[in-house]
Design a protein around this motif. Sequence first.
Motif, short mmCIF file in Angstrom:
data_model
loop_
_atom_site.label_atom_id
_atom_site.label_comp_id
_atom_site.label_asym_id
_atom_site.label_seq_id
_atom_site.Cartn_x
_atom_site.Cartn_y
_atom_site.Cartn_z
N VAL A 96 0.85 -1.19 0.00
CA VAL A 96 0.00 0.00 0.00
C VAL A 96 0.88 1.24 0.00
O VAL A 96 1.84 1.33 0.79
N TYR A 97 0.55 2.21 -0.85
CA TYR A 97 1.30 3.46 -0.94
C TYR A 97 0.31 4.62 -0.90
O TYR A 97 -0.86 4.46 -1.26
N PRO A 98 0.76 5.81 -0.51
CA PRO A 98 -0.10 6.98 -0.71
C PRO A 98 -0.46 7.08 -2.19
O PRO A 98 0.31 6.64 -3.06
N GLY A 99 -1.62 7.62 -2.48
CA GLY A 99 -2.01 7.76 -3.88
C GLY A 99 -0.95 8.50 -4.67
O GLY A 99 -0.39 9.49 -4.21
N PHE A 100 -0.65 8.01 -5.88
CA PHE A 100 0.38 8.64 -6.69
C PHE A 100 -0.13 9.95 -7.28
O PHE A 100 -1.27 10.03 -7.76
N ILE A 101 0.73 10.94 -7.28
CA ILE A 101 0.39 12.27 -7.77
C ILE A 101 1.16 12.54 -9.06
O ILE A 101 2.40 12.53 -9.06
N GLU A 102 0.44 12.75 -10.12
CA GLU A 102 1.03 13.13 -11.41
C GLU A 102 1.31 14.62 -11.35
O GLU A 102 0.39 15.44 -11.41
N SER A 103 2.59 14.98 -11.26
CA SER A 103 2.94 16.39 -11.06
C SER A 103 3.02 17.19 -12.35
O SER A 103 3.23 18.41 -12.31
N HIS A 104 2.89 16.52 -13.49
CA HIS A 104 2.89 17.25 -14.76
C HIS A 104 2.25 16.39 -15.83
O HIS A 104 2.82 15.40 -16.29
N ASP A 537 -6.30 9.08 0.17
CA ASP A 537 -5.90 8.66 -1.17
C ASP A 537 -4.84 7.58 -1.01
O ASP A 537 -3.84 7.78 -0.30
N LEU A 538 -5.02 6.46 -1.69
CA LEU A 538 -4.01 5.40 -1.63
C LEU A 538 -4.13 4.50 -2.83
O LEU A 538 -5.14 4.51 -3.56
N VAL A 539 -3.08 3.71 -3.04
CA VAL A 539 -3.08 2.71 -4.11
C VAL A 539 -2.45 1.44 -3.56
O VAL A 539 -1.49 1.50 -2.79
N VAL A 540 -3.01 0.30 -3.95
CA VAL A 540 -2.51 -1.01 -3.54
C VAL A 540 -1.99 -1.73 -4.78
O VAL A 540 -2.68 -1.80 -5.81
N PHE A 541 -0.77 -2.26 -4.68
CA PHE A 541 -0.17 -3.04 -5.77
C PHE A 541 -0.03 -4.49 -5.35
O PHE A 541 0.18 -4.80 -4.17
N ASP A 542 -0.11 -5.38 -6.34
CA ASP A 542 -0.01 -6.80 -6.02
C ASP A 542 1.43 -7.25 -5.81
O ASP A 542 1.67 -8.37 -5.33
N LYS A 543 2.40 -6.41 -6.17
CA LYS A 543 3.81 -6.66 -5.88
C LYS A 543 4.37 -5.42 -5.19
O LYS A 543 3.91 -4.30 -5.45
N ASP A 544 5.36 -5.63 -4.37
CA ASP A 544 5.93 -4.53 -3.57
C ASP A 544 7.03 -3.82 -4.35
O ASP A 544 8.14 -4.35 -4.50
N LEU A 545 6.72 -2.64 -4.85
CA LEU A 545 7.68 -1.87 -5.65
C LEU A 545 8.96 -1.55 -4.89
O LEU A 545 9.99 -1.28 -5.51
N MET A 546 8.89 -1.56 -3.57
CA MET A 546 10.04 -1.15 -2.77
C MET A 546 11.07 -2.26 -2.60
O MET A 546 12.20 -1.99 -2.17
N VAL A 547 10.73 -3.50 -2.95
CA VAL A 547 11.67 -4.60 -2.71
C VAL A 547 11.85 -5.52 -3.91
O VAL A 547 12.88 -6.21 -3.99
N ASN A 557 0.82 -4.70 -10.64
CA ASN A 557 -0.44 -4.08 -11.06
C ASN A 557 -1.12 -3.38 -9.90
O ASN A 557 -1.10 -3.88 -8.77
N ALA A 558 -1.73 -2.25 -10.20
CA ALA A 558 -2.57 -1.57 -9.22
C ALA A 558 -3.88 -2.34 -9.10
O ALA A 558 -4.61 -2.48 -10.09
N VAL A 559 -4.19 -2.83 -7.91
CA VAL A 559 -5.39 -3.64 -7.73
C VAL A 559 -6.47 -2.90 -6.95
O VAL A 559 -7.62 -3.35 -6.90
N LEU A 560 -6.12 -1.78 -6.34
CA LEU A 560 -7.10 -0.99 -5.60
C LEU A 560 -6.64 0.46 -5.57
O LEU A 560 -5.49 0.74 -5.20
N THR A 561 -7.50 1.38 -5.98
CA THR A 561 -7.20 2.81 -5.92
C THR A 561 -8.34 3.50 -5.19
O THR A 561 -9.51 3.35 -5.57
N ILE A 562 -8.00 4.24 -4.14
CA ILE A 562 -8.97 4.99 -3.36
C ILE A 562 -8.65 6.47 -3.46
O ILE A 562 -7.50 6.87 -3.26
#
Length: 571
Positions: A96-104, A537-547, A557-562
Motif C-alpha cells: 500500500v502506498y499513498p495515492g500517486f500524484i502526477e505532477s505534470h 488517497d491510496l493505491v494497492v499493488f499486487d507486488k511490492d515496488l520497494m523490494v 499491477n494496481a489492484v485498488l485505488t482509493i
Amino acid sequence: MIKNILLATAAMGLLAACSAEQGSGGSKETSASNAVCTPADIVLTNGTVYTVNDNNPSAEAIAIKDSKFIYVGDNGGAERYACGDANVIDLAGKAVYPGFIESHGHISGVGFREVNLNLQGINSLAEMLAAVKEYADANPDQPWIVGRGWIEKVWPEKRFPTRQDLDEIVPDRPVYLTRADGHASVINTVAMNMAEITGQSENPVGGHINLDENGEPTGMLIDTAMRYVRPLIPAPTSADVKRAIQAGTERNVKLGWTGFQNAGSSWESFNLMKELRDEGKLAHRIYDAMGYGDSASKLVADGAIIDPEHYLTVRDIKIVMDGALGSRGAAFIEPYADYDTRGLMRYTPEEILPLLEGALKAGIQIETHAIGDDANRKVLDAYEMAFNNVPKSQRKVNDVRWRIEHAQNVQPDDVDRFIDLDVLPSMQPSHAIGDLHFAEDRLGLERLKNAYLWRVFIDKGAIIPGGSDQPVEIGDPRIEFYAAIARKDLNGFSAQGWHPEYAVTREEALKMLTIWGAYAAFQEDALGSIEMGKLADLVVFDKDLMVIPEDQIMSSNAVLTIVHGDIKHQQ
C-alpha cells in the motif's frame, strides 16, 4: 487558527487512544472485548503499508471514514473500526502506498488519446502509416484525420515522416498528426495547401517549417509553426472535451494516480472539470494551471480558486519557454551537435516579467516549461528579476513555490540557482529513458553530464515533484518509478552518457510520486502520505515496488485505488 488547533488536538487524542489500545497487547481477544465499535467506511488489513510519514513509516492496517484516514497502525488496533457496515478488505500482504500524484500532465490530451487516433507505442513509420490508413478507412465521414503519439526515435527508419508519406495513404482529406511530445506535427499536402504553407512562408517566432533540399515544405511543423494549421481543424465541442477529461481520469485511477497537476488549461476546461466533479464523474483530483495568455491574466486578476477538499483547485500559471529535444526545439547555449540550430525560444525574460510580477502580488504559482540549458537559465533570470522587483511586503504569500517543468539540461551554476532561488525542478523520469537513445546525437556526450540531474538536485536539497508528462509519455507510475531508480530503458538497456549515478533511491522515487508532488501544489498537509487526519488517497499493488527486482516492476499491477475515501478502481 482556532479551528486548526481544535482539529490537531482531536487528532492527537485519537492517536493517543489508538496507541493505548495497541499498548494493551493488541490481541484479538483484548480488542474484541474492550474496544468500542466505531465503524469506519473502509478498513484495510494485513497490508504492507508504506506511509511516507517519517514518524510512522510503516503499518499493516488502515481505517477510512468520511474521506479521511482515521487510523493507521497494526491489525489489532484496526479491529474497533472493522464493525457495523464497514467495508473490510483483507489485503493478504499486498503493498500500500499513498495515492500517486502526477505532477505534470495534460488531462484532456490523455483523454483524447484514449478516444481518438492513438499513435503511441508504434514501432516504425510503416506501422504508423498502416494505423493511419486503417483509421481513415474506418472513419470515412471525418473531415480531418487527427492523431497523436508517434515518435520516430524508436523507428528503424530514423527519420521524421513527410507529407509525401501521408499523401500515399490519405490523399483526399487533410491529415494532422502530432508527435508524442506535442512540440511538432506532420501534415499532408491537402492540409499544407489549406494552410497556404509554401517554401517562402515565414517561420513564426518560436517555430519552424522544415524544408527539404529543394526548399519545399516536408510537412513537419515545429512548435509555434503548428499554429498555421490548428485553426483550420474543427474544434472539439464542449461535450467532446468533457468526455475526454472524464476518460482521462478514469484511465489514470486504474494505474494508481489519485492526483493530477494539469499543466496548461483554460477556464472553459476548468468549468467542465467542475461539472464533472459535481456529477461525481471526475475520478481523481486535479490541480489546474492556466495557460499563458488571457486565461492566465484572468487568474491573476480574479485570484486563485482553492478547494478546501483539495479536489479541484486552480492557482497556477503555465508558461512554455522553449520546445523539445527530439524535435530540436529545446533552446541551448551552444548549437546542437547534429543540426545547425540552438533551438527555439518563445519568449524573452522581459516579455514574461509583467505576468510574473502580477502573479507574485496575487499569490499565484508559476510553472514554466524549460528543457534546454539556455531556456532554464533564462527562466531563472526572469524569476530572479520578478523576486527582486516585488519585495515580500508586496506579495500575497511569501511561500511561492515557483517551478520549472522538465529542467532536463541544466548548467552546474544554474543548479545552484535553483536552490538559492528556492525553485522546484519538476521532472519526469521517463523522459530520460526515452530521450537518452538519441540525446547523444543531439548534444554530444559532454553535455549529457548536465542532463536529467535527479540525484544532483536532491543531494543539493531540492524537492523534485515527479510525473510523466502524459500524453507525451505513456503516463504509467510504474514506468516513472522504474526510470527514477534504474536509469535504464524498459528493456534494461543503458549506455555511455546515461549516468547511472544520477538515479535515485526507491524511497526518494516514492516521495517524488507522493509527498513531493503534494508539496509542489501546497497540499502536503492534506495529501501525499498516509497519516491520520489526512485525506484518504491510496493505491494497492499486487507486488511490492520497494523490494522486488527492477525487472519485475512493470509486471506489478494496481489492484485498488482509493481517492477521497472512495474506491475508484478495484481489480
